[in-house]
Enzyme design. Structure first.
Site, PDB file in Angstrom:
ATOM      1  N   GLY A 183       0.609  -1.266   0.005  1.00 13.61           N
ATOM      2  CA  GLY A 183      -0.117  -0.122  -0.164  1.00 13.61           C
ATOM      3  C   GLY A 183       0.839   1.197   0.082  1.00 13.61           C
ATOM      4  CB  SER A 184       3.007   2.868  -1.334  1.00 13.71           C
ATOM      5  OG  SER A 184       2.766   1.828  -2.356  1.00 13.71           O
ATOM      6  NE  ARG A 185       0.450  10.387  -2.958  1.00 12.01           N
ATOM      7  CZ  ARG A 185      -0.442  11.178  -2.906  1.00 12.01           C
ATOM      8  NH1 ARG A 185      -1.306  11.008  -1.728  1.00 12.01           N
ATOM      9  NH2 ARG A 185      -0.717  12.448  -3.717  1.00 12.01           N
TER      10      ARG A 185
END
Length: 228
Positions: A183-185
């Site tokens: 989970g990240s960007r």
């Protein structure tokens, strides 16, 4: 469409130890608990799907900026690029735990600057994550003189940013350069005048989706249209 060189199988090498562990645990649980081991197999399926890493085809337009990650667009705005020290068009891709987390280079060029920043682990869906979370920034200069910044940002669950390139490296669109676990960007800062092809809420695929046209490409296309 051109298919990039792909040095890994369908499951990312970053996941091999994790996949091996959950499979061994699931097998042991099956021996010990029989049908009650289902929860361990569900965990194994989750880990395997998280580390999937399929090859992608590269769109032909050479000046197009490609998506660096799978996910959902959460930001398209004009802002300041703190890494290249200039005004920029920023496009952000949020990856949830069900997206492919392999990161790809968005433009052809050469890495002129790389910097890692320790930080917090707030929800990567929030705008403040871009400047407060742990992150790793690449500044890429293209052959046409444009500058593109690509930033891996850790999220609420992510605790490990992996990057395999260095300043001075020549890179190509679609090249696999890193991975962020759980989970990240990824934020992309583009030169002023770049024209986004995506909007907030759009779902994108790493390499396959064109995020934007660089100013040079857009100007050329506009001139060709005017002449026609």
């Amino acid at each position: 469409m051109q298919k990039p060189n792909y040095p890994h199988p369908i499951l990312a090498r970053e996941g091999w130890p994790h996949i091996a562990i959950v499979l061994v645990v699931a097998l042991v649980a099956t021996i010990l608990f029989g049908a009650w081991s289902l929860i361990f197999w569900l965990a194994a399926v989750f880990v395997i799907q998280f580390f999937r890493d399929p090859p992608r085809h590269v769109p032909q337009p050479p000046d197009a900026v490609l998506a660096p990650a799978d996910g959902r667009i959460v930001s398209v705005e004009t802002t300041h690029d703190p890494y290249a020290k200039r005004e920029a068009v920023k496009i952000s891709v949020f990856m949830n735990v069900f997206n492919v987390h392999s990161n790809r280079i968005p433009v052809d060029g050469r890495i002129t600057h790389l910097e890692y920043f320790p930080g917090k682990f707030v929800n990567a869906d929030l705008d403040k994550a871009s400047l407060e979370n742990e992150r790793n920034a690449l500044v890429i200069d293209t052959a046409s003189g444009e500058r593109v910044t690509c930033v891996q940002v850790a999220g609420l669950v992510a605790r490990r940013i992996l990057c395999y390139v260095q300043p001075g490296d020549a890179v190509a669109r679609g090249q696999r350069y890193g991975f962020i676990r759980f989970g990240s960007r990824v934020d992309v800062y583009l030169p002023p005048g770049s024209v986004p092809r995506v909007a907030i809420g759009d779902k994108v695929s790493a390499t396959s989706t064109i995020l934007a046209d660089l100013p040079r490409a857009y100007a050329g296309a506009a001139a060709a249209t005017a002449q026609a």
